[in-house]
Design an enzyme around this catalytic site. Structure first.
Site, short mmCIF file in Angstrom:
data_model
loop_
_atom_site.label_atom_id
_atom_site.label_comp_id
_atom_site.label_asym_id
_atom_site.label_seq_id
_atom_site.Cartn_x
_atom_site.Cartn_y
_atom_site.Cartn_z
N GLY A 159 18.65 11.53 38.34
CA GLY A 159 18.32 12.88 38.82
C GLY A 159 16.83 13.14 38.63
O GLY A 159 16.40 14.25 38.32
N GLN B 96 14.20 19.50 39.48
CA GLN B 96 13.17 20.34 38.86
C GLN B 96 12.73 19.78 37.50
O GLN B 96 11.54 19.67 37.23
CB GLN B 96 13.70 21.77 38.69
CG GLN B 96 12.61 22.75 38.26
CD GLN B 96 13.18 24.02 37.60
OE1 GLN B 96 14.36 24.11 37.30
NE2 GLN B 96 12.31 25.00 37.40
N ASP C 13 17.56 8.64 41.79
CA ASP C 13 18.18 9.86 42.32
C ASP C 13 18.97 9.44 43.55
O ASP C 13 18.84 8.32 44.05
CB ASP C 13 17.10 10.91 42.70
CG ASP C 13 17.65 12.33 42.61
OD1 ASP C 13 18.65 12.62 43.30
OD2 ASP C 13 17.09 13.14 41.86
N ILE C 14 19.76 10.37 44.06
CA ILE C 14 20.57 10.11 45.24
C ILE C 14 19.70 10.03 46.52
O ILE C 14 20.09 9.49 47.53
CB ILE C 14 21.68 11.18 45.38
CG1 ILE C 14 22.75 10.80 46.39
CG2 ILE C 14 21.12 12.54 45.67
CD1 ILE C 14 24.06 10.46 45.76
N ARG C 15 18.49 10.61 46.43
CA ARG C 15 17.55 10.58 47.56
C ARG C 15 16.15 10.46 46.99
O ARG C 15 15.92 10.72 45.81
CB ARG C 15 17.65 11.85 48.39
CG ARG C 15 17.48 13.04 47.49
CD ARG C 15 17.40 14.39 48.15
NE ARG C 15 17.46 15.37 47.07
CZ ARG C 15 16.43 15.84 46.40
NH1 ARG C 15 15.21 15.47 46.71
NH2 ARG C 15 16.57 16.69 45.40
N ASP D 286 23.73 6.82 42.86
CA ASP D 286 24.72 7.89 42.84
C ASP D 286 25.27 7.98 41.41
O ASP D 286 25.98 7.09 40.96
CB ASP D 286 25.83 7.57 43.86
CG ASP D 286 26.98 8.57 43.79
OD1 ASP D 286 26.93 9.51 42.96
OD2 ASP D 286 27.93 8.40 44.58
N TYR E 106 30.03 26.03 36.42
CA TYR E 106 28.91 25.32 35.77
C TYR E 106 29.03 25.43 34.24
O TYR E 106 28.94 24.43 33.52
CB TYR E 106 27.61 25.94 36.27
CG TYR E 106 26.36 25.39 35.65
CD1 TYR E 106 25.95 24.08 35.87
CD2 TYR E 106 25.55 26.20 34.85
CE1 TYR E 106 24.78 23.60 35.31
CE2 TYR E 106 24.37 25.73 34.30
CZ TYR E 106 24.00 24.42 34.53
OH TYR E 106 22.83 23.95 33.98
N1 SER Z 1 19.06 27.61 35.09
C1 SER Z 1 20.46 27.33 35.17
C2 SER Z 1 21.13 28.13 36.21
O1 SER Z 1 20.64 29.19 36.52
C3 SER Z 1 21.10 27.62 33.85
O2 SER Z 1 21.19 26.45 33.11
O3 SER Z 1 22.12 27.73 36.71
#
Ligand code: SER
Length: 316
Positions: free
Chosen positions: A9, A13, A35-37, A53, A143
């Protein structure tokens, strides 16, 4: 030194800046980006790169063996806002990629692993201020659930198999080199771009949404310092609380106005508002300070100055 690093990855960012930082520190051929790309030019030109991947175990293992990797940083993930749109895709990416690298570590194909967690592990029933290391955790996003689950598995692999996995609960991260994608805290990056470009910003969170945040330089320093710490100093094998600064959209606006007096913000909260409302406002990171000497350095006003100075050329 036989250390060889793989960043999975690397075009995201955090991955972009982490790759550049580690290449500077350890030498470009010791740090394999993947990374994948493909990513931005400065990253692609800075050293070796593999298309990979993260959810495909065989692919990850092949790259690890071929490059004789010792340390892996797994930075591939689907963030909070995108994962609410694609729950199963988010879950599968975040969990499969983690299980792949935990397995490599368990089988001693790598020595050390960094895996990022997040303030999203906390939920609406968590104490909001100075959120402690150990507290109620009932995350309400896909998440957050994937990160909390990941933390449990990391600790399990450490206790059961001695896997040297290290982790940080990142707050919202702000940087100028690469844009974030799909997070709830992304407004705090976008606002600087729009301030320079249009002197106006429509914020998707309301004015009082205080969230824990951090400038990328601090986050990279924390990441590398937890990985370079002595094994015995890492007492928390789920994930460490980490704190930089806390602000709401009004406070970041005031900071920007010191440089761009005409800048104006307006508010149109969307589906990301309840996600932000479920997270803490400030974090107690005393365990990270005590165990491996963590200290944050960059304040809101310092960050604003760095962001505006570095993004200015882009919009002139
Ligand atoms: N910056 C992340 C988000 O906003 C939190 O870990 O998903």
């Amino acid at each position: 030194m036989k250390k060889r690093i793989l960043i999975i990855g690397a075009c995201g960012q955090i991955g972009t800046e982490l790759t550049l930082y580690l290449r500077e520190k350890f030498g470009k051929h010791k740090v394999i980006a993947s990374d994948i790309r493909e990513g931005d030019k400065p990253l692609m030109k800075s050293g070796p790169f593999e298309i990979l991947d993260a959810t495909n175990y065989d692919e990850v293992e092949e790259v690890v063996i071929r490059h004789e990797i010792t340390d892996v940083y797994l930075m591939a993930a689907m963030l909070s806002a995108t994962a609410e749109k694609f729950p199963m895709k988010g879950w599968n990416l975040n969990m499969d990629s983690l299980f792949n690298v935990l397995k490599l570590a368990k089988e001693k194909k790598i020595e050390k692993l960094f895996w990022p967690s997040s303030i999203a592990v906390f939920g609406p029933t968590t104490p909001k201020n100075d959120t402690p290391q150990r507290t109620v955790m009932e995350p309400s996003t896909v998440y957050g659930i994937s990160k909390q689950t990941g933390e449990r598995w990391c600790e399990y692999y450490f206790n059961r198999y001695g896997v040297d996995v290290r982790s940080i609960r990142y707050p919202g991260l702000i940087s100028y080199k690469t844009l974030p994608g799909g997070g709830t805290t992304d407004y705090a990056v976008d606002i600087y771009h729009k301030a320079l470009k249009h002197k106006k910003y429509i914020c998707f969170l309301n004015s009082e949404t205080t969230l824990p945040m951090m400038f990328m330089d601090d986050a990279i320093r924390a990441t590398v310092s937890i990985m370079e710490a002595d094994r015995e100093d890492i007492k928390v094998r789920s994930s460490y609380n980490l704190s930089g600064m806390s602000f709401d959209p009004e406070e970041i606006t005031a900071s920007i106005k010191k440089h761009i007096p005409k800048f104006e913000i307006s508010y149109e909260p969307d589906f990301r508002q309840p996600i932000a409302d479920s997270w803490p406002q400030s974090i107690d990171d005393s365990e990270a300070r005590k165990d491996w000497g963590w200290e944050s350095k960059i304040s809101l006003d310092e960050m604003t100055e760095i962001m505006l100075t570095n993004l200015k050329d882009k919009y002139q």
